[in-house]
Design a protein around this motif. Structure first.
Motif, PDB file in Angstrom:
ATOM      1  N   THR A 119       0.877  -1.413   0.075  1.00 49.75           N
ATOM      2  CA  THR A 119       0.248  -0.330   0.004  1.00 49.75           C
ATOM      3  C   THR A 119       0.759   1.642   0.265  1.00 49.75           C
ATOM      4  OG1 THR A 119       0.192   0.355   2.090  1.00 49.75           O
ATOM      5  CG2 THR A 119      -1.876  -1.024   1.299  1.00 49.75           C
ATOM      6  N   LYS A 120       2.172   1.090   0.337  1.00 51.68           N
ATOM      7  CA  LYS A 120       2.860   2.325   0.093  1.00 51.68           C
ATOM      8  C   LYS A 120       4.187   2.129   0.211  1.00 51.68           C
ATOM      9  CE  LYS A 120       5.423   4.392   4.311  1.00 51.68           C
ATOM     10  NZ  LYS A 120       6.208   4.377   5.118  1.00 51.68           N
ATOM     11  N   TYR A 121       4.667   1.328  -1.554  1.00 46.52           N
ATOM     12  CA  TYR A 121       5.231   1.248  -2.023  1.00 46.52           C
ATOM     13  C   TYR A 121       4.579   0.152  -3.697  1.00 46.52           C
ATOM     14  CZ  TYR A 121       8.247   1.704   1.643  1.00 46.52           C
ATOM     15  OH  TYR A 121       9.205   2.786   2.562  1.00 46.52           O
ATOM     16  N   ASP A 122       4.665   1.362  -4.442  1.00 42.84           N
ATOM     17  CA  ASP A 122       4.997   0.728  -5.874  1.00 42.84           C
ATOM     18  C   ASP A 122       5.619  -0.183  -6.463  1.00 42.84           C
ATOM     19  OD1 ASP A 122       3.427  -0.311  -8.081  1.00 42.84           O
ATOM     20  OD2 ASP A 122       3.987   1.494  -9.191  1.00 42.84           O
ATOM     21  N   PHE A 123       5.628  -1.633  -6.099  1.00 39.29           N
ATOM     22  CA  PHE A 123       6.591  -2.723  -6.515  1.00 39.29           C
ATOM     23  C   PHE A 123       6.504  -3.186  -7.935  1.00 39.29           C
ATOM     24  CE2 PHE A 123       8.623  -7.334  -6.130  1.00 39.29           C
ATOM     25  CZ  PHE A 123       9.524  -6.259  -6.335  1.00 39.29           C
ATOM     26  N   ASN A 124       7.033  -3.245  -9.019  1.00 41.53           N
ATOM     27  CA  ASN A 124       7.184  -3.874 -10.387  1.00 41.53           C
ATOM     28  C   ASN A 124       8.406  -4.603 -11.071  1.00 41.53           C
ATOM     29  OD1 ASN A 124       4.315  -2.105 -11.114  1.00 41.53           O
ATOM     30  ND2 ASN A 124       5.477  -0.546 -10.708  1.00 41.53           N
ATOM     31  N   ILE A 125       7.888  -5.799 -12.174  1.00 36.86           N
ATOM     32  CA  ILE A 125       9.323  -5.452 -12.792  1.00 36.86           C
ATOM     33  C   ILE A 125       9.176  -5.642 -14.116  1.00 36.86           C
ATOM     34  CG2 ILE A 125       9.975  -8.184 -13.322  1.00 36.86           C
ATOM     35  CD1 ILE A 125       9.001  -8.840 -10.144  1.00 36.86           C
ATOM     36  N   SER A 126      10.565  -4.920 -14.662  1.00 35.53           N
ATOM     37  CA  SER A 126      11.117  -4.299 -15.732  1.00 35.53           C
ATOM     38  C   SER A 126      12.009  -5.745 -16.404  1.00 35.53           C
ATOM     39  CB  SER A 126      11.319  -2.953 -15.904  1.00 35.53           C
ATOM     40  OG  SER A 126      11.391  -3.006 -17.592  1.00 35.53           O
ATOM     41  N   TRP A 127      11.361  -6.429 -17.669  1.00 34.40           N
ATOM     42  CA  TRP A 127      12.074  -7.546 -18.812  1.00 34.40           C
ATOM     43  C   TRP A 127      12.213  -6.640 -19.609  1.00 34.40           C
ATOM     44  CZ3 TRP A 127      12.544 -11.834 -15.995  1.00 34.40           C
ATOM     45  CH2 TRP A 127      11.426 -12.281 -15.576  1.00 34.40           C
ATOM     46  N   THR A 128      13.582  -6.941 -19.225  1.00 34.81           N
ATOM     47  CA  THR A 128      14.467  -6.719 -21.571  1.00 34.81           C
ATOM     48  C   THR A 128      15.224  -8.367 -21.549  1.00 34.81           C
ATOM     49  OG1 THR A 128      16.312  -6.143 -20.027  1.00 34.81           O
ATOM     50  CG2 THR A 128      15.271  -4.506 -20.372  1.00 34.81           C
ATOM     51  N   SER A 129      15.383  -8.091 -22.849  1.00 34.46           N
ATOM     52  CA  SER A 129      15.990  -9.416 -23.775  1.00 34.46           C
ATOM     53  C   SER A 129      17.297  -8.825 -23.792  1.00 34.46           C
ATOM     54  CB  SER A 129      15.338  -9.546 -24.790  1.00 34.46           C
ATOM     55  OG  SER A 129      14.030 -10.102 -24.221  1.00 34.46           O
TER      56      SER A 129
END
Length: 129
Positions: A119-129
């Motif tokens: 709720t406090k931190y927006d955590f995402n994953i970014s994939w690169t090839s």
């Protein structure tokens, strides 16, 4: 006998002094570390550690996370708003297509193992090839 008791008394006093110095040092170091790093900095460190561990687990085939190639932890970026860390993104490089379940595993592993407040931190994953 008197000589031995003086030696014991000096030894006891020395032990108390050493114990006092160790206790004061420990308290000072703890205070310094606690006041030097805010919650956001500690959360970034926890996400970094969790992501590295999750990538290692995926590469070893942990819990049925079978991928054809190898994935590599490539770092982390974030933005700040009012001195709070938000929009934290972990960058992962993959050598082949990665199922969406693997990304979900990594994200859930980091959030659950490091107890990240979503709720406090927006955590995402970014994939690169």
């Amino acid at each position: 006998m008197l000589k031995g008791s003086k030696r014991a008394q000096i030894s006891f006093e020395f032990s108390i002094i050493v114990l006092s110095i160790l206790l004061i040092s420990t308290i000072t170091i703890t205070y310094f570390l606690t006041s030097s790093f805010d919650e956001g900095t500690r959360t970034l460190d926890k996400i970094d550690l969790g992501a590295k561990t999750a990538v290692s687990l995926v590469n070893s085939g942990y819990n049925g996370t079978d991928i054809d190639g190898t994935i590599v932890y490539a770092g982390m970026t974030w933005s700040t708003v009012d001195n709070d860390y938000v929009n934290i993104t972990v960058h992962i490089t993959n050598t082949s297509a990665v199922p969406s379940s693997t990304g979900a595993f990594i994200k859930n592993y980091v959030i659950n193992s490091q107890e990240i407040d979503t709720t406090k931190y927006d955590f995402n994953i970014s994939w690169t090839s």
